[in-house]
Design a protein around this motif. Structure first.
Motif, PDB file in Angstrom:
ATOM      1  N   GLY A   4       0.817  -1.208   0.000  1.00 39.68           N
ATOM      2  CA  GLY A   4       0.000   0.000   0.000  1.00 39.68           C
ATOM      3  C   GLY A   4       0.849   1.256   0.000  1.00 39.68           C
ATOM      4  N   ASN A   5       1.936   1.264   0.779  1.00 40.83           N
ATOM      5  CA  ASN A   5       2.840   2.412   0.797  1.00 40.83           C
ATOM      6  C   ASN A   5       3.531   2.598  -0.545  1.00 40.83           C
ATOM      7  N   ILE A   6       3.935   1.501  -1.157  1.00 40.92           N
ATOM      8  CA  ILE A   6       4.603   1.580  -2.457  1.00 40.92           C
ATOM      9  C   ILE A   6       3.660   2.141  -3.500  1.00 40.92           C
ATOM     10  N   ILE A   7       2.444   1.620  -3.539  1.00 41.20           N
ATOM     11  CA  ILE A   7       1.472   2.085  -4.532  1.00 41.20           C
ATOM     12  C   ILE A   7       1.117   3.549  -4.300  1.00 41.20           C
ATOM     13  N   SER A   8       0.821   3.916  -3.046  1.00 40.76           N
ATOM     14  CA  SER A   8       0.426   5.298  -2.786  1.00 40.76           C
ATOM     15  C   SER A   8       1.571   6.272  -3.032  1.00 40.76           C
ATOM     16  N   SER A   9       2.809   5.884  -2.723  1.00 42.58           N
ATOM     17  CA  SER A   9       3.929   6.792  -2.972  1.00 42.58           C
ATOM     18  C   SER A   9       4.153   6.990  -4.466  1.00 42.58           C
ATOM     19  N   ILE A  10       4.006   5.938  -5.251  1.00 42.11           N
ATOM     20  CA  ILE A  10       4.150   6.069  -6.702  1.00 42.11           C
ATOM     21  C   ILE A  10       3.045   6.945  -7.269  1.00 42.11           C
ATOM     22  N   VAL A  11       1.812   6.769  -6.782  1.00 40.84           N
ATOM     23  CA  VAL A  11       0.696   7.609  -7.243  1.00 40.84           C
ATOM     24  C   VAL A  11       0.943   9.073  -6.890  1.00 40.84           C
ATOM     25  N   VAL A  12       1.440   9.342  -5.686  1.00 39.76           N
ATOM     26  CA  VAL A  12       1.715  10.720  -5.265  1.00 39.76           C
ATOM     27  C   VAL A  12       2.821  11.329  -6.120  1.00 39.76           C
ATOM     28  N   VAL A  13       3.872  10.575  -6.414  1.00 42.36           N
ATOM     29  CA  VAL A  13       4.955  11.082  -7.265  1.00 42.36           C
ATOM     30  C   VAL A  13       4.430  11.371  -8.669  1.00 42.36           C
ATOM     31  N   ILE A  14       3.638  10.467  -9.228  1.00 39.21           N
ATOM     32  CA  ILE A  14       3.074  10.682 -10.564  1.00 39.21           C
ATOM     33  C   ILE A  14       2.164  11.910 -10.571  1.00 39.21           C
ATOM     34  N   LEU A  15       1.352  12.067  -9.533  1.00 38.79           N
ATOM     35  CA  LEU A  15       0.493  13.252  -9.424  1.00 38.79           C
ATOM     36  C   LEU A  15       1.330  14.519  -9.351  1.00 38.79           C
ATOM     37  N   GLY A  16       2.408  14.486  -8.580  1.00 41.78           N
ATOM     38  CA  GLY A  16       3.295  15.640  -8.475  1.00 41.78           C
ATOM     39  C   GLY A  16       3.922  16.002  -9.807  1.00 41.78           C
ATOM     40  N   VAL A  17       4.387  14.993 -10.544  1.00 41.67           N
ATOM     41  CA  VAL A  17       4.979  15.241 -11.871  1.00 41.67           C
ATOM     42  C   VAL A  17       3.928  15.818 -12.816  1.00 41.67           C
ATOM     43  N   PHE A  18       2.712  15.284 -12.767  1.00 38.62           N
ATOM     44  CA  PHE A  18       1.628  15.802 -13.598  1.00 38.62           C
ATOM     45  C   PHE A  18       1.347  17.273 -13.286  1.00 38.62           C
ATOM     46  N   ILE A  19       1.304  17.610 -12.005  1.00 37.34           N
ATOM     47  CA  ILE A  19       1.052  19.004 -11.613  1.00 37.34           C
ATOM     48  C   ILE A  19       2.195  19.902 -12.061  1.00 37.34           C
ATOM     49  N   LEU A  46       6.603  19.462  -3.978  1.00 46.53           N
ATOM     50  CA  LEU A  46       6.395  18.959  -2.618  1.00 46.53           C
ATOM     51  C   LEU A  46       5.813  17.545  -2.654  1.00 46.53           C
ATOM     52  N   LEU A  47       4.859  17.305  -3.551  1.00 47.45           N
ATOM     53  CA  LEU A  47       4.289  15.961  -3.683  1.00 47.45           C
ATOM     54  C   LEU A  47       5.342  14.960  -4.134  1.00 47.45           C
ATOM     55  N   VAL A  48       6.179  15.357  -5.096  1.00 44.03           N
ATOM     56  CA  VAL A  48       7.250  14.461  -5.554  1.00 44.03           C
ATOM     57  C   VAL A  48       8.199  14.153  -4.399  1.00 44.03           C
ATOM     58  N   LEU A  49       8.570  15.167  -3.636  1.00 40.36           N
ATOM     59  CA  LEU A  49       9.480  14.973  -2.507  1.00 40.36           C
ATOM     60  C   LEU A  49       8.874  14.045  -1.454  1.00 40.36           C
ATOM     61  N   LEU A  50       7.634  14.330  -1.049  1.00 39.93           N
ATOM     62  CA  LEU A  50       7.007  13.512   0.000  1.00 39.93           C
ATOM     63  C   LEU A  50       6.735  12.089  -0.472  1.00 39.93           C
ATOM     64  N   GLY A  51       6.323  11.928  -1.729  1.00 47.37           N
ATOM     65  CA  GLY A  51       6.119  10.585  -2.271  1.00 47.37           C
ATOM     66  C   GLY A  51       7.415   9.805  -2.330  1.00 47.37           C
ATOM     67  N   SER A  52       8.496  10.489  -2.682  1.00 46.59           N
ATOM     68  CA  SER A  52       9.811   9.837  -2.727  1.00 46.59           C
ATOM     69  C   SER A  52      10.274   9.442  -1.327  1.00 46.59           C
ATOM     70  N   ILE A  53      10.059  10.322  -0.354  1.00 44.01           N
ATOM     71  CA  ILE A  53      10.432  10.006   1.027  1.00 44.01           C
ATOM     72  C   ILE A  53       9.667   8.772   1.515  1.00 44.01           C
ATOM     73  N   LEU A  54       8.372   8.716   1.235  1.00 43.82           N
ATOM     74  CA  LEU A  54       7.580   7.549   1.647  1.00 43.82           C
ATOM     75  C   LEU A  54       8.090   6.281   0.973  1.00 43.82           C
ATOM     76  N   LEU A  55       8.429   6.376  -0.294  1.00 41.92           N
ATOM     77  CA  LEU A  55       8.929   5.205  -1.020  1.00 41.92           C
ATOM     78  C   LEU A  55      10.258   4.728  -0.425  1.00 41.92           C
ATOM     79  N   ILE A  56      11.151   5.659  -0.140  1.00 40.88           N
ATOM     80  CA  ILE A  56      12.447   5.303   0.444  1.00 40.88           C
ATOM     81  C   ILE A  56      12.254   4.707   1.840  1.00 40.88           C
ATOM     82  N   GLN A  57      11.410   5.320   2.659  1.00 42.10           N
ATOM     83  CA  GLN A  57      11.157   4.798   4.004  1.00 42.10           C
ATOM     84  C   GLN A  57      10.558   3.398   3.952  1.00 42.10           C
ATOM     85  N   THR A  58       9.715   3.164   2.971  1.00 38.70           N
ATOM     86  CA  THR A  58       9.085   1.852   2.849  1.00 38.70           C
ATOM     87  C   THR A  58      10.123   0.778   2.557  1.00 38.70           C
TER      88      THR A  58
END
Length: 150
Positions: A4-19, A46-58
């Protein structure tokens, strides 16, 4: 929960890149001032950064967390009700205007969040709406839907 963390972090990073990509179409500067593209770009980064942090922490975390998610729990039902009230707010807003709809929305959500004192249930939304109408209507000259007070 790792999946779940992997999927949500990837979605957040993709959303950040889209924005970021969408906000690049806006000018960065207008008359020597920050343009309309600055704020969405910052949020995208900020979304890319936070999504990346979550992915790394996971991936770094060695814990195996077992979280059971039920969609009929008390907390989930509360969220469904809150979403329903928010959707109702969006539907009613064009008909009743900002002041009345927001006043009712703040009363209902405050009550749902546990505020039970009737004086505060009326006073807090009233003061909030008056301040918002004053700030946006008088100071910034931004009309709000159905605004008739200021």
């Amino acid at each position: 929960m790792k999946l779940g963390n992997i999927i949500s972090s990837i979605v957040v990073v993709i959303l950040g890149v889209f924005i970021i990509l969408q906000s690049s179409n806006f000018p960065d500067e207008v008359a020597s001032a920050p343009g309309p593209g600055i704020y969405p770009s910052l949020l995208g980064w900020l979304l890319v950064l936070l999504g990346s942090i979550l992915l790394i922490q996971t991936f770094v975390s060695r814990k195996k967390e077992e979280i059971i998610v039920t969609f009929t729990s008390k907390q989930a039902l509360f969220i469904y009700k809150l979403i329903g009230v928010s959707v109702l707010y969006c539907i009613i807003l064009p008909f009743l205007g900002f002041a009345i709809t927001s006043f009712l929305f703040l009363i209902i959500t405050s009550f749902m969040l546990g505020l039970k004192k009737y004086r505060l249930l009326i006073l807090i939304p009233m003061v909030s709406i008056i301040l918002i109408l004053f700030i946006f209507g008088t100071i910034f000259h931004i009309p709000l839907p159905g605004q008739t007070i200021f």
